[in-house]
Design an enzyme around this catalytic site. Structure first.
Site, PDB file in Angstrom:
ATOM      1  N   HIS A  69       0.910  -1.629   0.097  1.00 24.95           N
ATOM      2  CA  HIS A  69       0.888  -0.436  -0.195  1.00 24.95           C
ATOM      3  C   HIS A  69       0.560   1.308   0.152  1.00 24.95           C
ATOM      4  CE1 HIS A  69       1.146  -0.629   4.287  1.00 24.95           C
ATOM      5  NE2 HIS A  69       0.104  -1.259   4.221  1.00 24.95           N
ATOM      6  N   CYS A 170       1.666   0.616  11.065  1.00 22.53           N
ATOM      7  CA  CYS A 170       0.155  -0.925  10.991  1.00 22.53           C
ATOM      8  C   CYS A 170      -0.139  -1.147  12.603  1.00 22.53           C
ATOM      9  CB  CYS A 170       0.188  -1.772  10.373  1.00 22.53           C
ATOM     10  SG  CYS A 170       1.308  -1.357   8.489  1.00 22.53           S
TER      11      CYS A 170
END
Length: 181
Positions: A69, A170
């Site tokens: 991503h 994350c």
């Protein structure tokens, strides 16, 4: 996560459109605008819902053809400072972001794309804090971060997160919430 955010009295917006996908790793908030990576995990409809939710900010999409991503190769390393990897994919995405934006950003280019995923914290009374990869993981990229003299630098190992395609950003959600008295 929803319960934790609700307990902090934060507004939680749920995407009810089953066709929409939006991965937090594809959302880069600069403080002035959002860039949303269109990747295997995020689609145009997800970006549209983000734009509808944050109407006061510009939301621009950036194609992510390689990598997991958008934040696999970039993140905010400070106010107006984008940490960016050196790969062709990362540099192409940066060029797209620069073309789409009315804002000017400084860039901090690191040799390793994965090292560009760092976490900036502006802590009152403590100043600029940057969580970044360790020299053991990415020695050349760590040297670039060490050039940031006005920052408190905190190297953080990401060896376990990498095993599940995770990066530093994350594993945390930063919330600016005043303590209740």
């Amino acid at each position: 996560m929803k319960t934790a955010l609700t307990n902090l009295s934060l507004n939680v917006v749920e995407m009810t459109d089953e066709t929409a996908t939006l991965d937090g790793g594809d959302v880069l908030f600069t403080g002035a605008e959002f860039f949303v990576g269109l990747s295997k995990r995020t689609n145009q409809r997800g970006a549209e819902i983000l734009a509808d939710t944050f109407k006061d900010y510009a939301v621009s999409t950036v194609p992510v053809s390689h990598g997991l991503h958008l934040k696999s190769f970039c993140s905010m390393a400070g106010p107006g400072l984008i940490a960016i990897g050196s790969s062709q994919t990362a540099q192409r995405a940066l060029k797209t972001m620069q073309q789409l934006s009315d804002h000017k950003y400084d860039k901090l280019t690191v040799p390793d794309d994965a090292a560009a995923n760092c976490v900036y914290i502006n802590m009152p009374g403590k100043g600029h804090i940057l969580l970044h990869v360790t020299p053991e993981q990415f020695p050349e990229s760590a040297k670039v971060f060490e050039k940031l003299k006005d920052y408190t630098l905190i190297p953080v190992s990401n060896l376990e997160n990498v095993k599940v395609d995770g990066a530093l950003s994350c594993c945390l959600v930063l919330a600016n919430k005043l303590a209740r008295v």
